[in-house]
Design a protein around this motif. Structure first.
Motif, mmCIF file in Angstrom:
data_model
loop_
_atom_site.group_PDB
_atom_site.id
_atom_site.type_symbol
_atom_site.label_atom_id
_atom_site.label_comp_id
_atom_site.label_asym_id
_atom_site.label_seq_id
_atom_site.Cartn_x
_atom_site.Cartn_y
_atom_site.Cartn_z
ATOM 1 N N LEU A 1 47.522 27.799 24.524
ATOM 2 C CA LEU A 1 48.691 27.367 23.779
ATOM 3 C C LEU A 1 49.635 26.538 24.653
ATOM 4 C CD1 LEU A 1 49.274 28.760 20.820
ATOM 5 C CD2 LEU A 1 51.429 29.141 21.950
ATOM 6 N N THR A 2 49.802 26.973 25.897
ATOM 7 C CA THR A 2 50.677 26.223 26.806
ATOM 8 C C THR A 2 50.114 24.818 27.033
ATOM 9 O OG1 THR A 2 51.259 28.318 27.837
ATOM 10 C CG2 THR A 2 51.846 26.315 29.033
ATOM 11 N N ASN B 1 45.381 39.640 21.737
ATOM 12 C CA ASN B 1 45.278 38.176 21.764
ATOM 13 C C ASN B 1 46.354 37.529 20.893
ATOM 14 O OD1 ASN B 1 43.085 38.202 23.535
ATOM 15 N ND2 ASN B 1 41.579 38.245 21.879
ATOM 16 N N THR C 1 53.813 33.506 23.145
ATOM 17 C CA THR C 1 53.865 32.232 23.864
ATOM 18 C C THR C 1 54.462 31.144 22.976
ATOM 19 O OG1 THR C 1 52.016 32.860 25.269
ATOM 20 C CG2 THR C 1 52.458 30.500 25.063
ATOM 21 N N LEU C 2 54.085 31.110 21.701
ATOM 22 C CA LEU C 2 54.674 30.113 20.796
ATOM 23 C C LEU C 2 56.194 30.286 20.743
ATOM 24 C CD1 LEU C 2 54.297 27.783 18.773
ATOM 25 C CD2 LEU C 2 54.032 29.504 16.967
ATOM 26 N N TYR D 1 36.512 39.375 25.667
ATOM 27 C CA TYR D 1 37.641 39.829 24.852
ATOM 28 C C TYR D 1 38.130 38.806 23.819
ATOM 29 C CZ TYR D 1 37.398 43.775 27.931
ATOM 30 O OH TYR D 1 36.945 44.888 28.608
ATOM 31 N N TYR D 2 37.267 37.861 23.474
ATOM 32 C CA TYR D 2 37.575 36.962 22.359
ATOM 33 C C TYR D 2 36.416 36.973 21.374
ATOM 34 C CZ TYR D 2 41.902 34.322 22.018
ATOM 35 O OH TYR D 2 43.192 33.950 21.743
ATOM 36 N N PHE E 1 41.874 46.346 24.331
ATOM 37 C CA PHE E 1 41.026 45.957 23.206
ATOM 38 C C PHE E 1 40.282 47.164 22.633
ATOM 39 C CE2 PHE E 1 42.003 42.303 25.696
ATOM 40 C CZ PHE E 1 42.263 41.332 24.736
ATOM 41 N N THR F 1 52.575 35.942 32.362
ATOM 42 C CA THR F 1 52.216 34.532 32.179
ATOM 43 C C THR F 1 52.115 34.142 30.705
ATOM 44 O OG1 THR F 1 50.617 32.848 32.814
ATOM 45 C CG2 THR F 1 49.722 34.984 32.239
ATOM 46 N N LEU F 2 52.436 32.903 30.414
ATOM 47 C CA LEU F 2 52.219 32.377 29.070
ATOM 48 C C LEU F 2 50.718 32.302 28.787
ATOM 49 C CD1 LEU F 2 54.781 29.397 29.035
ATOM 50 C CD2 LEU F 2 55.059 31.651 27.983
ATOM 51 N N GLU F 3 50.363 32.367 27.517
ATOM 52 C CA GLU F 3 48.959 32.208 27.126
ATOM 53 C C GLU F 3 48.565 30.756 27.430
ATOM 54 O OE1 GLU F 3 45.347 31.586 25.368
ATOM 55 O OE2 GLU F 3 47.122 30.467 24.774
ATOM 56 N N ARG G 1 49.846 37.649 22.384
ATOM 57 C CA ARG G 1 50.040 36.627 23.417
ATOM 58 C C ARG G 1 50.290 35.257 22.789
ATOM 59 N NH1 ARG G 1 45.571 36.205 27.707
ATOM 60 N NH2 ARG G 1 47.311 35.249 28.817
ATOM 61 N N LEU G 2 49.505 34.918 21.750
ATOM 62 C CA LEU G 2 49.645 33.589 21.141
ATOM 63 C C LEU G 2 51.035 33.420 20.516
ATOM 64 C CD1 LEU G 2 46.088 33.209 19.563
ATOM 65 C CD2 LEU G 2 47.008 31.887 21.478
ATOM 66 N N PRO H 1 43.426 38.889 30.120
ATOM 67 C CA PRO H 1 44.175 39.493 29.020
ATOM 68 C C PRO H 1 44.680 40.884 29.391
ATOM 69 C CG PRO H 1 41.838 39.709 28.600
ATOM 70 C CD PRO H 1 41.974 38.971 29.913
#
Lengths: 455, 455
Positions: free
Chosen positions: B77-78, A104, A111-112, B99-100, B136, B72-74, A107-108, B59
Motif C-alpha cells: 500500500l505504501t 492482513n 496503513t491507508l 500468510y496471504y 493467523f 511499519t506501514l504495510e 494492516r491495509l 506480518p
C-alpha cells in the motif's frame, strides 16, 4: 448553516453506474485500469467538497465480462494512490470479512489511514457472490448465518488490533534508548470459533484510531450487524416510505445496542440523470437504456433475484407470479429480490422495461430530472427521515459526476444543506464522528480513577 | 557503456538499516508513519536513477519494539502511494506466501503494477518469524519444508491468475456491445495439496504481465525455489568468496531448471558508512555503534541465530564453541547462523564487538570508507562474479542515502557501470527482463502453427 448537514459520497463504479455506461460516447472504458482516471474523479469530488469516494468490491470476476466493463483495480490500493494526490476527501473501500485475514486487513486499512492522514473508511461486506469461494479453495460459499458469525468475530478481532497500540505508545526517548512503552502495546488475544488472532498489530495507532466502519447488508443479519458496528450504512430503496421504515429500524437497532443513533449515517444510493429540462433528462436516460445488452441484464437479474427468466418475451409484461413470494429477508439477494418484486407489482413492466429500470443502478433509486428536481428529492429524503445523505452513483463518469457537482451541489449549498468548505481534515471530521476510544487506554484510565480520588 | 550494468536498489528500512539509527540526530523517527517520509526517499532514489526501492516485511510485530523503531506501514500500500508521486523507479514489496491468499495477493500486486505503470516487484518470502503464526490462528508456524511446498503451489497459482486475462482480452467493441472476449479470459483452475484457486482474476493483465519476482531465501529450499522462480535474488554475504560461491550456485541452479541464468540478478545487501576520509567513516560507524542498546542486540542475535547468550560478558570474547555447529542450512535462520559463526571464528570478537558488527546490517556486508573505497568494493564484487548489483542499506535515512547518491553513484557512473538516465519506464526495463509470455496466448499460438502451415 443547520447543524445537520448532508453526507454525499461519490460511488466509484467502473465508468459509471449504468450498466451500458461503457458503450456511451462520453465515457473512456479504456482508462479503467489507469490510476489517473480514478485520481481525476476523486479530485473532482474533492473540489465539490464531497465527503468521500466509495469503492465497491468483490474478490471474484463478475460473470458478465463479455458485455460490461466489470474487471476492476483492487480498491484499498487504488485509494492509497488517490490519497497521494488529494488532500481532504474520504477514501472508503469495500473488503470482505469472509475472504480476508483480520491481521492482513488491519494492516491495509491502518496503513491507508496513515498515508491519507486519517481519511480511511471500510465498507464491510461478507461477500454475497457464491462464485468467490472457489477463489479461496472452499468447496462452498458459507451461508449467510456463518458469514455473519465470522464477520462479528472479525470485527471484534480487527478493532482489538487497531487498538493494540495506544495513542501514546511511541515514547521516542532517544536519550534513554527507549522507542516505545511495551506496556502500552497490547496483544489482540482474540479467540473465537472462526478466528484467532494473537496480535499486537505491527503498526502504530492511525490518525482516526480506526477507519470509519461502513456497512451495506440489508438482510436481517446485516441490519443487526450494522446496528452494532456501522457508523454509516449504505442502502438501496426505490420509495421514500421504504427508506423511512429502514431508517427508523436501523436507528432503533443502534439505540437498542446502547449506541447514540444520531451520528449513525443512513446513506441510500441515488443515481441521477440530470438535464436542463425534465424531457432532456428523460432522453438521456433513454439513450443509456437503449445501449443495454438484454443478455447482460437478464443474467444480472436472474443472478440477483434468483429467478428463472428464460422463455419470457422482452416486450411482454413480466408475470407477477414470478416475483410473488419474496420470502424472508435472510440475505442480501432476498432483499434485492424484494426491491424487484415491488417494481413488478407496482408498475407491471414488460421484461425490457424492467431491465431498463434496473440498468441504471441495480435497484438503487434512479432520479431523472432537472438539477432542482434532483435537489428536491435529496432534500425531501434528508428532511423527512429517510436519509442522512446519499451515495451518489452517476450513470456515467465523469460526465454524470460533473452534472451533479456543477448543478445540484450548488443548490444544496444554497439551501444550507451541504458544506461549501471542509471544516476538518479527516473522514471522521466530515461525518461528525468521534475518534473511537482506545479500549486499553480507557481501561487504564478507569482503573486510575480511585487513585485520583484518593489523591 | 558496457552492456552489463549494475542494479542498485534502495532498501527501505525504518529510519535506516543500523539498529540504532532512530537514536541518531540525523534521523526523524517521528516521521515513520508519514507517507511523505517514504515518498521523499523514493524521489531521492529516483533522482539518482536507482532501479527500485525495496521494502522488507513480516506480518508480526518485532519483539524489540521497546528499543527500536520496528513498527511499519504495510509495504504494498505504501508503494501505491509512492507510485503516485514518482515516475520511473521500481517498487518492490515483500509479502508472505504462508500468510496471504493467492487471490488477494494477485490483486494487490496486479493493481500495484497497473497504478505504477509497470514498476511492481514482489519479494517472495515464506516468513521465518515463528511468532507470525499466532496472528493467523495457527497453532504453530509451519516448518520450512511445508512453507516451501506451499510457496511452490502459491507461485503456480498466482502466475496463472496473472495470466488469466490475455493481453488482448479486452476488445472494447462498443458498437457490438462486446467488452471482452471470454475465450481470452481463463480460470486459474489450480489444485494443489495446500491451495486451490478457481480464478480468473478480476483484473486485466498488467503492464509487466506480472511483478518482477524477487526472492531472498538462502536455505537449500530457498535456493532451489529461487533457481526456479526468482528474477532477482537478495542475499547476505560478508566475504567475496562466499558471495562468489553463492552466485555460481544460483546461476547453475537456474541453468539446471532450463532457464537462461544471465538475466537472473544476484543482489547482496551492502550497508555503507561513507566519509571524506576512511577515518571519518570509521568515526561515523563508531558513533552509531555507541548508540546501540545491548539488550536489543542480544535479543536479535539470540532470536536470529537461535543461541543462548545469557550469562556472557559484553567485553569478554565470545566462546567459539557456541557457534561451532552450523549444521545443515535447512532454513534462513541457519544460514544467518552461519554468517555469524563465520564472523566469530574469523575475528574472535568480544560480545560487544560482535553486537556492533551485526548492528549495522544484521549480517549483510558493512563497508566503511571513502566514496572511492565503497565504489571499489562494489566494482570488485560486480566484476568478479560475486554480484549483479546491490540492495543498498544506508545505516541512516535520508543522510546515508544522500551520501551514497551524491558521492558513490557518480563514481560508478564515471566508470560506466551505472546508468545516468533511465532507458525505459518499467522495472523490467531497468533490470533488462522480458515481459513473461502469457501461457494461454502461447498455447493458442502454438496450436495455431499447424493451421498457418497449411494456409
Amino acid at each position: 448553516m443547520p447543524s445537520r448537514t448532508l453526507t454525499l459520497n461519490l460511488f466509484l463504479h467502473h465508468v459509471g453506474h449504468h450498466e451500458a455506461a461503457w458503450r456511451h460516447p462520453s465515457t473512456r472504458p479504456g482508462a479503467l485500469f489507469s490510476p489517473d482516471y480514478y485520481v481525476d474523479l476523486a479530485q473532482r469530488a474533492e473540489a465539490a467538497k464531497l465527503d468521500a469516494v466509495f469503492f465497491a468490491d468483490g474478490p471474484v470476476l463478475h460473470g458478465g465480462v463479455e458485455h460490461n466493463a466489470v474487471g476492476t483495480l483492487e480498491p484499498i490500493l487504488t485509494l492509497a494512490t488517490i490519497a497521494a494526490r488529494t488532500e481532504r476527501i474520504g477514501l472508503i473501500a469495500t473488503a470482505s470479512t469472509t475472504y480476508y485475514e483480520p491481521y492482513n486487513l488491519a494492516r491495509l486499512f491502518g496503513t491507508l489511514d496513515h498515508v491519507s492522514g486519517g481519511r480511511a473508511g471500510w465498507n464491510i461486506v461478507t461477500t454475497s457472490s457464491a462464485d468467490a469461494s472457489a477463489n479461496f479453495g472452499l468447496d462452498a460459499h458459507p451461508d449467510p448465518a456463518v458469514r455473519y458469525e465470522r464477520a462479528e468475530e472479525f470485527l471484534q478481532a480487527i478493532t482489538r488490533l487497531w487498538d493494540s497500540w495506544e495513542a501514546d505508545a511511541v515514547v521516542l526517548d532517544r536519550e534513554a534508548g527507549r522507542y516505545a512503552d511495551p506496556a502500552r502495546i497490547h496483544p489482540a488475544a482474540f479467540e473465537g470459533s472462526h478466528l484467532r488472532v494473537g496480535g499486537p498489530l505491527n503498526l502504530a495507532r492511525s490518525p482516526q484510531g480506526r477507519p470509519v466502519l461502513v456497512q451495506a447488508g440489508a438482510s436481517n443479519a446485516g441490519r443487526d450487524f450494522a446496528a452494532r458496528w456501522a457508523e454509516a450504512i449504505f442502502t438501496a430503496h426505490q420509495r421514500i416510505e421504504d427508506a423511512q421504515a429502514f431508517y427508523a429500524d436501523v436507528k432503533e437497532g443502534a439505540r437498542r445496542h446502547g449506541r447514540n443513533p444520531g451520528p449513525v449515517k443512513i446513506l441510500p444510493g441515488i443515481s441521477p440523470f440530470i438535464g436542463s429540462t425534465e424531457a432532456e433528462a428523460r432522453n438521456l436516460e433513454r439513450e443509456f437504456n437503449e445501449l443495454t445488452v438484454p443478455e447482460y441484464g437478464l443474467r444480472q437479474l436472474g443472478g440477483q433475484a434468483g429467478v428463472d427468466l428464460s422463455g419470457l418475451e422482452l416486450d411482454e409484461p413480466v408475470p407477477v407470479e414470478i416475483f410473488a413470494d419474496a420470502g424472508d429477508v435472510t440475505d442480501n439477494s432476498r432483499s434485492r429480490f424484494q426491491v424487484v418484486a415491488g417494481i413488478v407489482q407496482r408498475e407491471r413492466p414488460t421484461l425490457r422495461q424492467l431491465l431498463h429500470r434496473l440498468a441504471g443502478a441495480r435497484g438503487h433509486r434512479v432520479v431523472v430530472g432537472t438539477p432542482e428536481q434532483v435537489a428536491d428529492t435529496i432534500t425531501e429524503w434528508f428532511t423527512q427521515g429517510a436519509a442522512d445523505g446519499f451515495n451518489v452513483m452517476p450513470p456515467a463518469l465523469p460526465a454524470g459526476l460533473e452534472a451533479f457537482t456543477e448543478h445540484v451541489v450548488p443548490i444544496l449549498q444554497q439551501r444550507g444543506l451541504f458544506r461549501t468548505e471542509y471544516a476538518g481534515r479527516t473522514l471522521r471530521d466530515h461525518l461528525g464522528l468521534d475518534v473511537p476510544e482506545n479500549r486499553y487506554t480507557a481501561a487504564r484510565l478507569a482503573a486510575a480513577v480511585p487513585e485520583l480520588t484518593h489523591a
